[in-house]
Scaffold this motif. Sequence first.
Motif, PDB file in Angstrom:
ATOM      1  N   PHE A 167       0.832  -1.203   0.000  1.00 48.17           N
ATOM      2  CA  PHE A 167       0.000   0.000   0.000  1.00 48.17           C
ATOM      3  C   PHE A 167       0.870   1.259   0.000  1.00 48.17           C
ATOM      4  O   PHE A 167       0.490   2.275  -0.572  1.00 48.17           O
ATOM      5  N   GLN A 168       2.027   1.161   0.626  1.00 46.58           N
ATOM      6  CA  GLN A 168       2.991   2.261   0.554  1.00 46.58           C
ATOM      7  C   GLN A 168       3.439   2.465  -0.892  1.00 46.58           C
ATOM      8  O   GLN A 168       3.504   3.601  -1.386  1.00 46.58           O
ATOM      9  N   GLN A 169       3.725   1.368  -1.597  1.00 46.39           N
ATOM     10  CA  GLN A 169       4.150   1.462  -2.992  1.00 46.39           C
ATOM     11  C   GLN A 169       3.028   1.976  -3.889  1.00 46.39           C
ATOM     12  O   GLN A 169       3.280   2.724  -4.841  1.00 46.39           O
ATOM     13  N   ILE A 170       1.776   1.604  -3.579  1.00 45.01           N
ATOM     14  CA  ILE A 170       0.632   2.109  -4.346  1.00 45.01           C
ATOM     15  C   ILE A 170       0.512   3.622  -4.168  1.00 45.01           C
ATOM     16  O   ILE A 170       0.275   4.357  -5.138  1.00 45.01           O
ATOM     17  N   TYR A 171       0.688   4.086  -2.931  1.00 44.73           N
ATOM     18  CA  TYR A 171       0.642   5.533  -2.692  1.00 44.73           C
ATOM     19  C   TYR A 171       1.741   6.244  -3.472  1.00 44.73           C
ATOM     20  O   TYR A 171       1.497   7.281  -4.102  1.00 44.73           O
ATOM     21  N   GLU A 172       2.949   5.688  -3.447  1.00 44.18           N
ATOM     22  CA  GLU A 172       4.065   6.332  -4.146  1.00 44.18           C
ATOM     23  C   GLU A 172       3.839   6.358  -5.653  1.00 44.18           C
ATOM     24  O   GLU A 172       4.162   7.357  -6.319  1.00 44.18           O
ATOM     25  N   LEU A 173       3.270   5.283  -6.217  1.00 44.66           N
ATOM     26  CA  LEU A 173       2.947   5.266  -7.651  1.00 44.66           C
ATOM     27  C   LEU A 173       1.895   6.309  -7.985  1.00 44.66           C
ATOM     28  O   LEU A 173       1.993   7.012  -9.002  1.00 44.66           O
ATOM     29  N   LEU A 174       0.883   6.402  -7.138  1.00 45.87           N
ATOM     30  CA  LEU A 174      -0.192   7.374  -7.354  1.00 45.87           C
ATOM     31  C   LEU A 174       0.355   8.793  -7.280  1.00 45.87           C
ATOM     32  O   LEU A 174      -0.011   9.656  -8.094  1.00 45.87           O
ATOM     33  N   TYR A 175       1.242   9.042  -6.322  1.00 46.52           N
ATOM     34  CA  TYR A 175       1.833  10.369  -6.166  1.00 46.52           C
ATOM     35  C   TYR A 175       2.671  10.742  -7.390  1.00 46.52           C
ATOM     36  O   TYR A 175       2.565  11.857  -7.926  1.00 46.52           O
ATOM     37  N   LYS A 176       3.501   9.816  -7.862  1.00 43.40           N
ATOM     38  CA  LYS A 176       4.351  10.097  -9.024  1.00 43.40           C
ATOM     39  C   LYS A 176       3.509  10.311 -10.289  1.00 43.40           C
ATOM     40  O   LYS A 176       3.850  11.144 -11.133  1.00 43.40           O
ATOM     41  N   ARG A 177       2.410   9.583 -10.390  1.00 42.21           N
ATOM     42  CA  ARG A 177       1.572   9.680 -11.592  1.00 42.21           C
ATOM     43  C   ARG A 177       0.877  11.034 -11.692  1.00 42.21           C
ATOM     44  O   ARG A 177       0.682  11.560 -12.786  1.00 42.21           O
ATOM     45  N   HIS A 178       0.479  11.604 -10.554  1.00 41.14           N
ATOM     46  CA  HIS A 178      -0.316  12.845 -10.570  1.00 41.14           C
ATOM     47  C   HIS A 178       0.426  14.030  -9.959  1.00 41.14           C
ATOM     48  O   HIS A 178      -0.186  15.076  -9.747  1.00 41.14           O
ATOM     49  N   ARG A 179       1.707  13.885  -9.728  1.00 46.93           N
ATOM     50  CA  ARG A 179       2.455  14.942  -9.059  1.00 46.93           C
ATOM     51  C   ARG A 179       2.431  16.256  -9.849  1.00 46.93           C
ATOM     52  O   ARG A 179       2.409  17.344  -9.263  1.00 46.93           O
ATOM     53  N   HIS A 180       2.412  16.164 -11.167  1.00 48.26           N
ATOM     54  CA  HIS A 180       2.438  17.378 -11.991  1.00 48.26           C
ATOM     55  C   HIS A 180       1.183  18.231 -11.838  1.00 48.26           C
ATOM     56  O   HIS A 180       1.174  19.422 -12.171  1.00 48.26           O
ATOM     57  N   LEU A 181       0.082  17.632 -11.312  1.00 44.34           N
ATOM     58  CA  LEU A 181      -1.160  18.380 -11.132  1.00 44.34           C
ATOM     59  C   LEU A 181      -1.229  19.106  -9.791  1.00 44.34           C
ATOM     60  O   LEU A 181      -2.042  20.019  -9.628  1.00 44.34           O
ATOM     61  N   LEU A 182      -0.386  18.709  -8.842  1.00 41.66           N
ATOM     62  CA  LEU A 182      -0.574  19.118  -7.459  1.00 41.66           C
ATOM     63  C   LEU A 182      -0.087  20.511  -7.089  1.00 41.66           C
ATOM     64  O   LEU A 182      -0.714  21.154  -6.247  1.00 41.66           O
ATOM     65  N   PRO A 183       1.018  21.015  -7.644  1.00 40.16           N
ATOM     66  CA  PRO A 183       1.534  22.309  -7.155  1.00 40.16           C
ATOM     67  C   PRO A 183       0.515  23.438  -7.249  1.00 40.16           C
ATOM     68  O   PRO A 183      -0.176  23.605  -8.257  1.00 40.16           O
ATOM     69  N   ASP A 184       0.431  24.203  -6.174  1.00 36.41           N
ATOM     70  CA  ASP A 184      -0.449  25.371  -6.107  1.00 36.41           C
ATOM     71  C   ASP A 184       0.280  26.561  -6.729  1.00 36.41           C
ATOM     72  O   ASP A 184       1.378  26.923  -6.297  1.00 36.41           O
ATOM     73  N   SER A 185      -0.322  27.169  -7.737  1.00 35.24           N
ATOM     74  CA  SER A 185       0.322  28.279  -8.436  1.00 35.24           C
ATOM     75  C   SER A 185       0.614  29.443  -7.488  1.00 35.24           C
ATOM     76  O   SER A 185       1.551  30.213  -7.713  1.00 35.24           O
ATOM     77  N   ARG A 186      -0.175  29.570  -6.422  1.00 41.53           N
ATOM     78  CA  ARG A 186       0.043  30.654  -5.470  1.00 41.53           C
ATOM     79  C   ARG A 186       1.310  30.451  -4.647  1.00 41.53           C
ATOM     80  O   ARG A 186       1.822  31.384  -4.039  1.00 41.53           O
ATOM     81  N   LEU A 187       1.812  29.209  -4.617  1.00 42.69           N
ATOM     82  CA  LEU A 187       3.021  28.899  -3.852  1.00 42.69           C
ATOM     83  C   LEU A 187       4.158  28.448  -4.764  1.00 42.69           C
ATOM     84  O   LEU A 187       5.038  27.692  -4.346  1.00 42.69           O
TER      85      LEU A 187
END
Length: 403
Positions: free
Chosen positions: A101-121
């Motif tokens: 489940f840790q590896q599933i979380y890490e895969l999910l994070y890497k897959r969608h990481r480009h969507l996450l940054p807040d432009s305000r920060l």
Amino acid sequence: MSKNTFFTGQPVLNQLLSLIDRNSVRSLSRRGGYDHYYKYFDTFCHLVTMLYSSLNNCTSTREVVSGMHACHSKLLHLGISSPPARSTLCDANSKRPFDVFQQIYELLYKRHRHLLPDSRLKQYDKLFIADSSTITLFQRILDAPSPGKMNGKRKGGIKVHTLIGAAEHVPLKISFTAASANDMPFLKEIDLEEGSFIVFDKGYVDYSEYERIGKQGAFFVTRQKKDARYEIVESRELTLQSMMAGVQNDQILIQGTRTQREKIRLNVRMVTFFDAESGRTFEFLTNNFSLLPEEIAEIYKKRWLIEMLFKRVKQNFPLKYFLGDNENAIQIWCAFISDLLIKVVQVQLKRKWAFSNLRSIIRLHMMSYISLYKFLNNPEKLSMGKGNNNQLKLGALEIDFKT
């Protein structure tokens, strides 16, 4: 007759599951041997069941299983044929390693990481924050964070050590220890890129790790301990702008430890800052000598972002009750997976939603056949099908009441 344009052929839960690469989950299971001795309840079925529990605020295995039985006909859409038995779920929670489940979380994070940054920060894209939070359980499964009480009633707990990117609001690294464990070892698990900043509180005082962070070309910002011993080498002159911002002192120190075989002597900078809002004075310690002193204080203020993360997870996901009397961290990992799934949905919406409101909508309509994104972008919209605008116009009727 009106027609709802939000209707879709998949339940909301399955639309969330589509964000997870199912082939990658099955590949992880095969490589790690996580499905040995399980004929039907494989890792993916386990993941779906635990996400159902987490998103639905279930507090017992009976709630999970009975709830899934109630929507038995919809489970095929989720990729499982039938709900597990209570004993099967309890055994899996106890025996299946949480690493998958840790590896599933890490895969999910890497897959969608480009969507996450807040432009305000965006200016803080190289700022990372480390902290820990204790999850207290009503069942005494784990070691308690403090000595037992005289009446014998004490709660167990687990400490969640977390590293987040300031612009992302989700964990990029998570580690678990007993609630009574020290925070300092978590710093050894963190590697930073050159030019990065990391912020942490006084619980992470480790001069050898401070030295390692400096050798990596990274910078730390933390708070000075009250009983710290140091030698003041230089007191920098403050500008009027810095003094107006609340800076009282900007000093260069030599600080370290004498208890280790290899004595560590660090050149560090201490910024004394008065916060007018709280009326408190803070001493910030850093190895960065180029930023303005008020900028050092501003960087440390961003530490509240990780407190918001802990508050969000604890308020929105059931972590006070473990599904089964075991120490396995599967339920906590699935809470973080659920949090990340909702966060990915939130950042892709055109309409702004508070996380708690979005989480409530998903919980209420988890097994409903509505298009999640269409509904959330315009929940008030209700289109009418062609030829259905047959409203009764009383003013157009002529009724003769003469007898």
